[in-house]
Design a protein around this motif. Structure first.
Motif, PDB file in Angstrom:
ATOM      1  N   VAL A   3       3.438   1.267   3.024  1.00 43.87           N
ATOM      2  CA  VAL A   3       4.430   2.684   3.494  1.00 43.87           C
ATOM      3  C   VAL A   3       3.804   3.942   3.389  1.00 43.87           C
ATOM      4  O   VAL A   3       4.641   5.060   3.655  1.00 43.87           O
ATOM      5  N   ALA A   4       2.567   4.021   3.650  1.00 42.99           N
ATOM      6  CA  ALA A   4       1.733   5.311   3.997  1.00 42.99           C
ATOM      7  C   ALA A   4       2.206   5.869   5.461  1.00 42.99           C
ATOM      8  O   ALA A   4       2.137   4.878   7.016  1.00 42.99           O
ATOM      9  N   ALA A   5       2.545   6.796   5.986  1.00 37.57           N
ATOM     10  CA  ALA A   5       2.937   7.671   7.239  1.00 37.57           C
ATOM     11  C   ALA A   5       1.173   7.696   8.091  1.00 37.57           C
ATOM     12  O   ALA A   5       0.381   8.081   7.347  1.00 37.57           O
ATOM     13  N   GLY A   6       1.506   7.360   9.486  1.00 39.01           N
ATOM     14  CA  GLY A   6      -0.183   7.675   9.947  1.00 39.01           C
ATOM     15  C   GLY A   6       0.039   6.232  10.219  1.00 39.01           C
ATOM     16  O   GLY A   6      -1.686   6.593  10.926  1.00 39.01           O
ATOM     17  N   TRP A   7      -0.317   5.666   9.598  1.00 37.56           N
ATOM     18  CA  TRP A   7      -1.551   3.925   9.616  1.00 37.56           C
ATOM     19  C   TRP A   7      -0.432   2.503  10.180  1.00 37.56           C
ATOM     20  O   TRP A   7       0.987   2.390  10.259  1.00 37.56           O
ATOM     21  N   ASP A   8      -1.048   2.637  11.011  1.00 34.29           N
ATOM     22  CA  ASP A   8      -0.656   1.651  11.835  1.00 34.29           C
ATOM     23  C   ASP A   8      -1.642  -0.222  11.668  1.00 34.29           C
ATOM     24  O   ASP A   8      -2.167   0.366  11.336  1.00 34.29           O
ATOM     25  N   LEU A  34       2.707  -5.400   7.539  1.00 33.42           N
ATOM     26  CA  LEU A  34       3.348  -4.701   8.460  1.00 33.42           C
ATOM     27  C   LEU A  34       3.591  -3.509   7.502  1.00 33.42           C
ATOM     28  O   LEU A  34       3.393  -2.749   6.886  1.00 33.42           O
ATOM     29  N   CYS A  35       3.660  -2.625   8.724  1.00 34.69           N
ATOM     30  CA  CYS A  35       3.395  -1.076   8.250  1.00 34.69           C
ATOM     31  C   CYS A  35       5.097  -0.638   8.601  1.00 34.69           C
ATOM     32  O   CYS A  35       5.710  -1.018   9.595  1.00 34.69           O
ATOM     33  N   THR A  36       5.559  -0.202   7.174  1.00 32.37           N
ATOM     34  CA  THR A  36       6.662   0.703   7.328  1.00 32.37           C
ATOM     35  C   THR A  36       7.168   1.752   6.962  1.00 32.37           C
ATOM     36  O   THR A  36       5.581   2.619   6.323  1.00 32.37           O
ATOM     37  N   VAL A  37       7.838   2.989   7.067  1.00 32.73           N
ATOM     38  CA  VAL A  37       8.176   4.172   6.959  1.00 32.73           C
ATOM     39  C   VAL A  37       9.955   3.397   6.066  1.00 32.73           C
ATOM     40  O   VAL A  37      10.876   4.188   6.790  1.00 32.73           O
ATOM     41  N   PRO A  38       9.881   3.547   4.736  1.00 31.34           N
ATOM     42  CA  PRO A  38      11.093   3.635   4.058  1.00 31.34           C
ATOM     43  C   PRO A  38      11.560   4.899   3.829  1.00 31.34           C
ATOM     44  O   PRO A  38      10.528   6.412   4.213  1.00 31.34           O
ATOM     45  N   ASN A  39      12.646   5.045   2.477  1.00 34.83           N
ATOM     46  CA  ASN A  39      13.216   6.439   2.576  1.00 34.83           C
ATOM     47  C   ASN A  39      13.809   5.735   1.435  1.00 34.83           C
ATOM     48  O   ASN A  39      14.094   5.394   0.426  1.00 34.83           O
ATOM     49  N   THR A  40      13.702   7.705   0.560  1.00 37.81           N
ATOM     50  CA  THR A  40      14.279   6.981  -0.466  1.00 37.81           C
ATOM     51  C   THR A  40      15.432   6.262  -0.774  1.00 37.81           C
ATOM     52  O   THR A  40      15.826   6.229  -2.270  1.00 37.81           O
ATOM     53  N   PRO A  41      16.450   6.537  -0.215  1.00 35.52           N
ATOM     54  CA  PRO A  41      17.807   5.232  -1.112  1.00 35.52           C
ATOM     55  C   PRO A  41      17.617   4.179  -0.619  1.00 35.52           C
ATOM     56  O   PRO A  41      18.414   3.348  -1.387  1.00 35.52           O
ATOM     57  N   VAL A  42      15.964   4.039  -0.508  1.00 32.94           N
ATOM     58  CA  VAL A  42      16.400   2.524  -0.991  1.00 32.94           C
ATOM     59  C   VAL A  42      16.240   2.245  -2.223  1.00 32.94           C
ATOM     60  O   VAL A  42      16.406   0.854  -2.720  1.00 32.94           O
ATOM     61  N   VAL A  61       1.138  -0.649   0.235  1.00 35.36           N
ATOM     62  CA  VAL A  61       0.387   0.006   0.587  1.00 35.36           C
ATOM     63  C   VAL A  61       0.873   1.180  -0.341  1.00 35.36           C
ATOM     64  O   VAL A  61       1.561   1.335   0.823  1.00 35.36           O
ATOM     65  N   ALA A  62       1.107   2.090  -1.198  1.00 27.87           N
ATOM     66  CA  ALA A  62       1.945   2.746  -1.351  1.00 27.87           C
ATOM     67  C   ALA A  62       0.966   4.470  -2.112  1.00 27.87           C
ATOM     68  O   ALA A  62       1.512   5.119  -2.592  1.00 27.87           O
ATOM     69  N   ILE A  63      -0.499   4.212  -1.376  1.00 30.09           N
ATOM     70  CA  ILE A  63      -1.052   5.684  -2.091  1.00 30.09           C
ATOM     71  C   ILE A  63      -0.778   6.394  -0.371  1.00 30.09           C
ATOM     72  O   ILE A  63      -0.602   6.177   0.914  1.00 30.09           O
ATOM     73  N   LYS A  64      -1.626   7.349  -0.677  1.00 29.49           N
ATOM     74  CA  LYS A  64      -1.729   8.838  -0.402  1.00 29.49           C
ATOM     75  C   LYS A  64      -2.845   8.276   1.265  1.00 29.49           C
ATOM     76  O   LYS A  64      -3.172   7.850   1.332  1.00 29.49           O
ATOM     77  N   PRO A  65      -2.102   9.136   2.505  1.00 30.15           N
ATOM     78  CA  PRO A  65      -2.858   8.417   3.595  1.00 30.15           C
ATOM     79  C   PRO A  65      -4.093   8.325   3.883  1.00 30.15           C
ATOM     80  O   PRO A  65      -5.129   7.567   4.081  1.00 30.15           O
ATOM     81  N   HIS A  66      -4.505   9.943   2.877  1.00 38.10           N
ATOM     82  CA  HIS A  66      -5.597  10.456   3.112  1.00 38.10           C
ATOM     83  C   HIS A  66      -6.746   9.022   2.450  1.00 38.10           C
ATOM     84  O   HIS A  66      -7.979   9.573   2.491  1.00 38.10           O
TER      85      HIS A  66
END
Length: 262
Positions: free
Chosen positions: A98-103, A117-125, A72-77
């Motif tokens: 990978v959506a911020a604010g969702w657990d 599983l909820c994660t928050v990656p960064n762009t250097p991936v 799931v990589a869409i905007k949280p809202h």
């Protein structure tokens, strides 16, 4: 589950999803033809996925049907509106968010029985050098968790955190590249000011940042000790450090995180 035989489906294919796909492709962790994605603008999606050797899907339902692991990589809202109609199908597949604010608990309330599983990656991936904050609580099976861990480790360093810390961990890791990029640009400007060509300036500064970070990771040294090792009494570096202290460098970084988390 075997990562080479797993089809990964992205619901949303913006910057982060693209970076993850690129990371798996460049590291050889996942074949490009084992990844599918959907996005709002189908025509643009086709171009972006074709360039990577991936397949474009028309909608989220098509992604869920095709994938063994859904990302799931869409905007949280947008998550509730997109996922709620697919609840029955999603309950049958492992989900990586990978959506911020969702657990995990929030997903469980939206899709009963979901394994996620909820994660928050960064762009250097994108080059296998990222940092991925991962919620320690999850509802994946043991086999699914092992697969997801293997996939994430191909993208960089995975740091497990308690649910209450997922947001700030995501802020430091996910927003940090923007802050460091600003520092690289600023030091590059300083080098250009004194005559170094810009391309050389950025190359020097970026390598310095990468080398310093790798040295800290390799030695485990306290950053303060690393700073002290470069600062000779009465020398040039300590004068620069004093100038940065007067300018409030450390406070500025802390305030940047406060501005996001506050």
């Amino acid at each position: 589950m075997d990562r080479q035989g797993t089809t990964i489906g992205f619901i949303g294919f913006g910057n982060m999803a693209s970076a993850m796909a690129d990371g798996w492709i460049v590291t050889g962790a996942v074949p490009a033809d084992h990844m599918v994605a959907c996005a709002n603008r189908y025509e643009a999606l086709v171009e972006r996925t074709a360039a990577r050797g991936m397949r474009a899907c028309h909608d989220a339902a098509e992604v869920v049907e095709a994938a063994d692991l859904v990302i799931v990589a869409i905007k949280p809202h947008l998550i509730e509106g997109v996922l709620a109609p697919l609840a029955a199908a999603l309950a049958e597949k492992p989900v990586l968010s990978v959506a911020a604010g969702w657990d995990c608990a929030r997903y469980g309330a939206l899709v009963p029985g979901i394994r996620c599983l909820c994660t928050v990656p960064n762009t250097p991936v994108a080059i296998g050098e990222g940092v991925i904050a991962a919620e320690r609580a999850h509802t994946l099976t043991e086999e699914e968790r092992a697969l997801v861990q293997e996939l994430l480790e191909a993208l960089g360093t995975v740091v497990e955190v308690e649910t209450r810390l997922l947001s700030v961990a995501g802020t430091v890791g996910g927003c940090g590249p923007a802050f460091i990029a600003m520092a690289i640009e600023a030091l590059g400007d300083a080098a250009v000011k004194y005559g170094i060509p810009r391309a050389d300036a950025y190359r020097m500064v970026s390598q310095m940042v990468a080398g310093t970070a790798k040295l800290q990771l390799a030695t485990g040294q306290h950053p303060g000790a690393m700073k002290d090792a470069v600062c000779s009494p009465g020398g040039t570096t300590i004068r620069g450090v004093a100038a940065l202290e007067r300018a409030g460098l450390r406070s500025a970084f802390i305030q940047a995180v406060d501005a996001i988390e506050g």
